[in-house]
Design an enzyme around this catalytic site. Structure first.
Site, PDB file in Angstrom:
ATOM      1  N   HIS A  18      57.337  44.862  54.414  1.00 29.86           N
ATOM      2  CA  HIS A  18      57.748  43.458  54.486  1.00 29.86           C
ATOM      3  C   HIS A  18      57.833  42.857  53.081  1.00 29.86           C
ATOM      4  O   HIS A  18      58.799  42.165  52.742  1.00 29.86           O
ATOM      5  CB  HIS A  18      56.751  42.629  55.310  1.00 29.86           C
ATOM      6  CG  HIS A  18      56.691  42.980  56.760  1.00 29.86           C
ATOM      7  ND1 HIS A  18      55.504  43.193  57.408  1.00 29.86           N
ATOM      8  CD2 HIS A  18      57.673  43.161  57.677  1.00 29.86           C
ATOM      9  CE1 HIS A  18      55.747  43.468  58.680  1.00 29.86           C
ATOM     10  NE2 HIS A  18      57.060  43.462  58.866  1.00 29.86           N
ATOM     11  N   LYS A  42      53.185  36.189  73.656  1.00 32.05           N
ATOM     12  CA  LYS A  42      52.881  37.465  73.000  1.00 32.05           C
ATOM     13  C   LYS A  42      51.433  37.468  72.531  1.00 32.05           C
ATOM     14  O   LYS A  42      50.929  36.475  72.021  1.00 32.05           O
ATOM     15  CB  LYS A  42      53.832  37.691  71.817  1.00 32.05           C
ATOM     16  CG  LYS A  42      53.692  39.047  71.188  1.00 32.05           C
ATOM     17  CD  LYS A  42      54.765  39.285  70.135  1.00 32.05           C
ATOM     18  CE  LYS A  42      54.581  40.641  69.499  1.00 32.05           C
ATOM     19  NZ  LYS A  42      55.541  40.876  68.419  1.00 32.05           N
ATOM     20  N   ARG A  91      64.650  50.301  58.988  1.00 32.55           N
ATOM     21  CA  ARG A  91      63.991  51.563  58.624  1.00 32.55           C
ATOM     22  C   ARG A  91      64.747  52.788  59.128  1.00 32.55           C
ATOM     23  O   ARG A  91      64.653  53.843  58.544  1.00 32.55           O
ATOM     24  CB  ARG A  91      62.568  51.604  59.174  1.00 32.55           C
ATOM     25  CG  ARG A  91      61.624  50.703  58.421  1.00 32.55           C
ATOM     26  CD  ARG A  91      60.270  50.744  59.040  1.00 32.55           C
ATOM     27  NE  ARG A  91      60.397  50.249  60.410  1.00 32.55           N
ATOM     28  CZ  ARG A  91      59.427  49.805  61.145  1.00 32.55           C
ATOM     29  NH1 ARG A  91      58.206  49.809  60.682  1.00 32.55           N
ATOM     30  NH2 ARG A  91      59.624  49.368  62.354  1.00 32.55           N
ATOM     31  N   SER A 129      53.704  47.533  61.048  1.00 34.97           N
ATOM     32  CA  SER A 129      52.546  46.755  61.486  1.00 34.97           C
ATOM     33  C   SER A 129      51.796  47.495  62.582  1.00 34.97           C
ATOM     34  O   SER A 129      50.563  47.448  62.652  1.00 34.97           O
ATOM     35  CB  SER A 129      52.990  45.380  61.994  1.00 34.97           C
ATOM     36  OG  SER A 129      53.556  44.632  60.953  1.00 34.97           O
TER      37      SER A 129
END
Length: 165
Positions: A18, A42, A91, A129
């Site tokens: 990030h 969430k 990615r 993460s």
């Protein structure tokens, strides 16, 4: 006219991947908002305040970067701050497929939104993460080499802030 961009995510937690995207995007735009997504449905590992603190500490030396949280659609925040660009990190091919769908929907909701994809640098391709959360869940931070291991995934100065119960 200022070029304003937004880099949005849950940042649970904020990683070196990030941070790399933030640094590269900050060099491209006059202003960059790192937007912490808030989604009441969430379940996050870190509180909103902890995630904000971690991101702020990570980007404090980048002068044109602001950190905010927002409960709503990213494009609504973009309209509020006058941003026309949305930065997304990629990615791999799975990210591309997902991000193309999101970009199309954002453009549909906010025609001025241009999504800018920045590819991850090779050393951060496997940093996520999710991996950091898993490492913390298994107690890596309590091991003698825990900080050294975590420093491969997250900014070193925020390691003390990463506490999961």
């Amino acid at each position: 006219m200022k070029k304003i961009a937004v880099f949005a995510g849950s940042f649970d937690p904020f990683t070196l991947g990030h941070l790399d995207i933030v640094k590269r995007a900050a060099a491209l735009f006059d202003e960059l908002y790192v937007l912490l997504a808030v989604n009441a449905s969430k379940k996050y590992s870190l509180s909103e305040s902890a995630r904000i603190e971690i991101v702020k500490k990570s980007v404090e030396n980048i002068p044109n970067v602001m950190v905010e949280s927002f409960d709503g659609l990213t494009v609504e925040f973009m309209k509020r701050v006058g941003a026309k660009f949305l930065v997304r990190g990629i990615r791999g091919s799975a990210d591309v497929e997902y991000e193309q769908t999101v970009a199309w929907n954002n453009k549909n909701l906010y025609p001025e939104c241009e999504t800018i994809f920045l590819s991850s640098v090779p050393e951060h391709l496997m940093v996520s993460s999710t991996v950091v959360r898993e490492l913390l869940k298994v107690g890596i931070a309590k091991k003698s080499d825990g900080n050294e291991i975590l420093a491969k995934y997250v900014p070193a100065e925020v390691i003390p802030l990463l506490t999961f119960n």
